[in-house]
Write a protein that holds these residues in place. Structure first.
Motif, PDB file in Angstrom:
ATOM      1  N   TRP A 116      -7.084  -3.599   4.213  1.00  0.00           N
ATOM      2  CA  TRP A 116      -5.523  -2.987   3.619  1.00  0.00           C
ATOM      3  C   TRP A 116      -5.116  -2.647   4.803  1.00  0.00           C
ATOM      4  CZ3 TRP A 116      -5.278  -0.398  -1.806  1.00  0.00           C
ATOM      5  CH2 TRP A 116      -5.939  -1.436  -2.518  1.00  0.00           C
ATOM      6  N   GLN A 142       1.087  -1.495   0.338  1.00  0.00           N
ATOM      7  CA  GLN A 142      -0.153  -0.480  -0.282  1.00  0.00           C
ATOM      8  C   GLN A 142       0.636   0.652   0.323  1.00  0.00           C
ATOM      9  OE1 GLN A 142      -2.768   0.039   3.347  1.00  0.00           O
ATOM     10  NE2 GLN A 142      -3.569   1.860   2.733  1.00  0.00           N
ATOM     11  N   GLN A 148      -9.789  -2.590  -0.306  1.00  0.00           N
ATOM     12  CA  GLN A 148      -9.860  -2.045   0.107  1.00  0.00           C
ATOM     13  C   GLN A 148      -9.567  -1.258   2.019  1.00  0.00           C
ATOM     14  OE1 GLN A 148      -9.773   1.614  -2.290  1.00  0.00           O
ATOM     15  NE2 GLN A 148      -8.015   2.911  -0.927  1.00  0.00           N
ATOM     16  N   SER A 162      -7.350  -7.069  -5.026  1.00  0.00           N
ATOM     17  CA  SER A 162      -7.808  -6.133  -4.733  1.00  0.00           C
ATOM     18  C   SER A 162      -9.000  -7.120  -4.228  1.00  0.00           C
ATOM     19  CB  SER A 162      -8.105  -5.203  -5.404  1.00  0.00           C
ATOM     20  OG  SER A 162      -8.351  -5.620  -6.638  1.00  0.00           O
ATOM     21  N   ASP A 218      -5.430   3.921  -6.551  1.00  0.00           N
ATOM     22  CA  ASP A 218      -6.150   3.778  -5.488  1.00  0.00           C
ATOM     23  C   ASP A 218      -4.928   3.073  -3.787  1.00  0.00           C
ATOM     24  OD1 ASP A 218      -5.409   1.204  -6.271  1.00  0.00           O
ATOM     25  OD2 ASP A 218      -7.507   0.610  -5.631  1.00  0.00           O
TER      26      ASP A 218
END
Length: 167
Positions: free
Chosen positions: A109, A12, A106, A101, A72
């Motif tokens: 994460w 990330q 998300q 994903s 993203d």
């Protein structure tokens, strides 16, 4: 000698970037160097991810890494030998990011670490093993290889036909 992929990581993006999943194959290094190499790869993939803009792809020449950071903030890095095909590397990274994903939304994460994702995302190890042979990892390369082989057979057939007509 086969083209080797040393590591594939999913991160990330941020400052610092957060490692979400990572698989490495350090079998080409002597056993006493593997720990140091693993530490270097961990540091390197985080640094490369931090320095790559959102929505960008890049090939880093120094240590030969291919990095793709989606808009993203989800990123994937593939560390390989210098002659690893760029198209294949980014094809693999796209596939990994889509799978990851889909499996991990998300909003989850922030709670993920490699220890958590490794048992749940065993496909990353499969991608690492498949990536060792670029021909099998990229369907377009496979088709191109078959076309090249067909072209060679076609040329030989035409040559033999022309030779038989002359005699």
């Amino acid at each position: 000698m086969p083209i080797t992929v040393q590591s594939i990581a999913v991160l990330q993006q941020g400052t610092p970037s957060k490692m979400l999943a990572m698989e490495s194959d350090l079998s080409t290094f002597p056993p006493f160097q593997r720990g140091t190499r693993a530490e270097f790869l961990n540091f390197f993939v985080k640094t490369v991810t931090e320095r790559t803009g959102l929505g960008q792809r890049a090939k880093i020449e120094e240590a030969v890494a291919h990095v793709f950071v989606r808009a993203d903030g989800l990123a994937a890095v593939l560390v390989s030998e210098a002659d690893y095909p760029i198209r294949t590397a980014f094809s693999i990274l796209n596939r990994i990011l889509d799978e990851f994903s889909a499996k991990f939304p998300q909003d989850k994460w922030s709670s993920l670490t490699p220890a958590v994702t490794s048992p749940q995302y065993h496909e990353l190890k499969t991608h690492l093993n498949t990536a060792q042979d670029p021909q099998s990892a990229d369907p377009f390369m496979r088709v191109q290889k078959e076309l090249d082989e067909t072209e060679i057979v076609l040329h030989k057939t035409i040559e033999s036909l022309l030779a038989s007509r002359r005699s």
